[in-house]
Design a protein around this motif. Structure first.
Motif, mmCIF file in Angstrom:
data_model
loop_
_atom_site.group_PDB
_atom_site.id
_atom_site.type_symbol
_atom_site.label_atom_id
_atom_site.label_comp_id
_atom_site.label_asym_id
_atom_site.label_seq_id
_atom_site.Cartn_x
_atom_site.Cartn_y
_atom_site.Cartn_z
ATOM 1 N N LEU A 184 0.818 -1.212 0.000
ATOM 2 C CA LEU A 184 0.000 0.000 0.000
ATOM 3 C C LEU A 184 0.857 1.269 0.000
ATOM 4 O O LEU A 184 0.347 2.369 0.197
ATOM 5 C CB LEU A 184 -0.963 -0.012 1.194
ATOM 6 C CG LEU A 184 -1.903 -1.226 1.258
ATOM 7 C CD1 LEU A 184 -2.779 -1.162 2.489
ATOM 8 C CD2 LEU A 184 -2.741 -1.343 -0.020
ATOM 9 N N ASN A 185 2.182 1.087 -0.197
ATOM 10 C CA ASN A 185 3.111 2.220 -0.327
ATOM 11 C C ASN A 185 3.073 3.162 0.874
ATOM 12 O O ASN A 185 3.063 4.387 0.731
ATOM 13 C CB ASN A 185 2.818 3.015 -1.615
ATOM 14 C CG ASN A 185 2.963 2.167 -2.848
ATOM 15 O OD1 ASN A 185 3.886 1.367 -2.969
ATOM 16 N ND2 ASN A 185 2.025 2.306 -3.770
ATOM 17 N N VAL A 186 3.065 2.586 2.079
ATOM 18 C CA VAL A 186 3.011 3.392 3.300
ATOM 19 C C VAL A 186 4.416 3.905 3.610
ATOM 20 O O VAL A 186 5.343 3.116 3.790
ATOM 21 C CB VAL A 186 2.464 2.558 4.484
ATOM 22 C CG1 VAL A 186 2.472 3.377 5.769
ATOM 23 C CG2 VAL A 186 1.060 2.037 4.164
ATOM 24 N N PRO A 187 4.590 5.229 3.712
ATOM 25 C CA PRO A 187 5.920 5.790 4.014
ATOM 26 C C PRO A 187 6.399 5.373 5.402
ATOM 27 O O PRO A 187 5.604 5.073 6.291
ATOM 28 C CB PRO A 187 5.694 7.305 3.957
ATOM 29 C CG PRO A 187 4.393 7.496 3.259
ATOM 30 C CD PRO A 187 3.585 6.251 3.506
ATOM 31 N N GLU A 188 7.701 5.399 5.614
ATOM 32 C CA GLU A 188 8.298 4.996 6.893
ATOM 33 C C GLU A 188 7.862 5.888 8.054
ATOM 34 O O GLU A 188 7.901 5.478 9.205
ATOM 35 C CB GLU A 188 9.826 4.981 6.791
ATOM 36 C CG GLU A 188 10.378 3.769 6.082
ATOM 37 C CD GLU A 188 9.994 2.453 6.740
ATOM 38 O OE1 GLU A 188 10.005 2.370 7.988
ATOM 39 O OE2 GLU A 188 9.657 1.512 6.008
ATOM 40 N N ASP A 189 7.456 7.096 7.754
ATOM 41 C CA ASP A 189 7.039 8.028 8.803
ATOM 42 C C ASP A 189 5.647 7.700 9.350
ATOM 43 O O ASP A 189 5.169 8.366 10.268
ATOM 44 C CB ASP A 189 7.061 9.467 8.255
ATOM 45 C CG ASP A 189 7.016 10.496 9.371
ATOM 46 O OD1 ASP A 189 7.467 10.188 10.486
ATOM 47 O OD2 ASP A 189 6.513 11.614 9.126
ATOM 48 N N PHE A 190 5.015 6.687 8.809
ATOM 49 C CA PHE A 190 3.690 6.269 9.271
ATOM 50 C C PHE A 190 3.745 4.843 9.812
ATOM 51 O O PHE A 190 4.402 3.986 9.228
ATOM 52 C CB PHE A 190 2.671 6.340 8.129
ATOM 53 C CG PHE A 190 2.242 7.741 7.798
ATOM 54 C CD1 PHE A 190 1.073 8.265 8.326
ATOM 55 C CD2 PHE A 190 3.018 8.540 6.979
ATOM 56 C CE1 PHE A 190 0.686 9.557 8.033
ATOM 57 C CE2 PHE A 190 2.650 9.838 6.680
ATOM 58 C CZ PHE A 190 1.477 10.351 7.205
ATOM 59 N N ALA A 191 3.052 4.619 10.913
ATOM 60 C CA ALA A 191 2.914 3.273 11.473
ATOM 61 C C ALA A 191 1.649 2.636 10.926
ATOM 62 O O ALA A 191 0.618 3.294 10.786
ATOM 63 C CB ALA A 191 2.828 3.347 13.002
#
Length: 198
Positions: free
Chosen positions: A148-155
């Motif tokens: 889902l292409n979740v950036p590292e800055d998001f949990a």
């Protein structure tokens, strides 16, 4: 169709609270019927009004409707036992939280807490609308981040299923007996004035 359990007939609060808190529970049986766009957006509107630290509003929701191009990716994240009953959900969602403050980039120690409040608003709104809203930890968190292409800055916090109530008889046998509102511990077991003394 089997009769749906009425949470208010099996749950009783020890002190007066709003009935909505007792009505909200997490069924698994869903009908497969779609939700209107306005119904779905009402759930997210309720989530939008949750409290948050410094008004960060650090929650994000990703979702897919059944029988749309994104459904297979979301459904494929679920653990097999959850796939057994989520196939008739109208929507699958993923709850995310931003791990740092937008205002200064520093770590936000309560990002998970705040996003949980937003999800609770969503689930209570669903209960008020007579919908099934069922949160889940049974999914592949790492795969969700990748696919889902979740950036590292998001949990990646949790998944949830939303739908209209269905027939519990359609559930796998081992889940049918669990398709009822659960009780809660007494207040005395979860609250302590002063230092930890449980």
């Amino acid at each position: 169709m089997s009769e749906l359990p009425n949470a208010l007939s099996v749950r009783e609060a020890d002190r007066p609270v709003e009935p909505l808190f007792l009505q909200r529970w997490s069924p698994r049986a869903m009908s497969g019927e779609a939700l209107a766009e306005e119904e779905l957006m009402r759930l997210f509107e309720a989530a939008r009004w949750a409290p948050s630290t410094y008004n960060e509003q650090e929650w994000r929701f990703l979702y897919a409707r059944r029988q749309t191009p994104h459904w297979d990716a979301f459904f494929g994240l679920l653990a097999e036992p959850n796939q057994a009953w989520c196939g008739k959900a109208a929507v699958l969602g993923v709850v995310l939280s931003k791990k740092t403050f937008t205002r200064n980039g520093k770590p936000n120690p309560v990002h998970t807490f705040d996003s949980g409040l937003a999800y609770q608003n969503l689930s209570l709104q669903g209960a008020a609308m007579g919908l099934v809203v069922h949160g889940m930890a049974g999914f592949d968190f790492d795969k969700a981040r990748r696919e889902l292409n979740v950036p590292e800055d998001f949990a990646v916090e949790a998944m949830f299923a939303v739908g209209r109530h269905g027939d519990p008889a359609d559930l796998p046998e081992e889940l049918r007996e669990r398709e009822e509102p659960s009780g809660r511990k007494p207040v005395g077991e979860i609250v302590c004035e002063g230092p930890f003394a449980f």
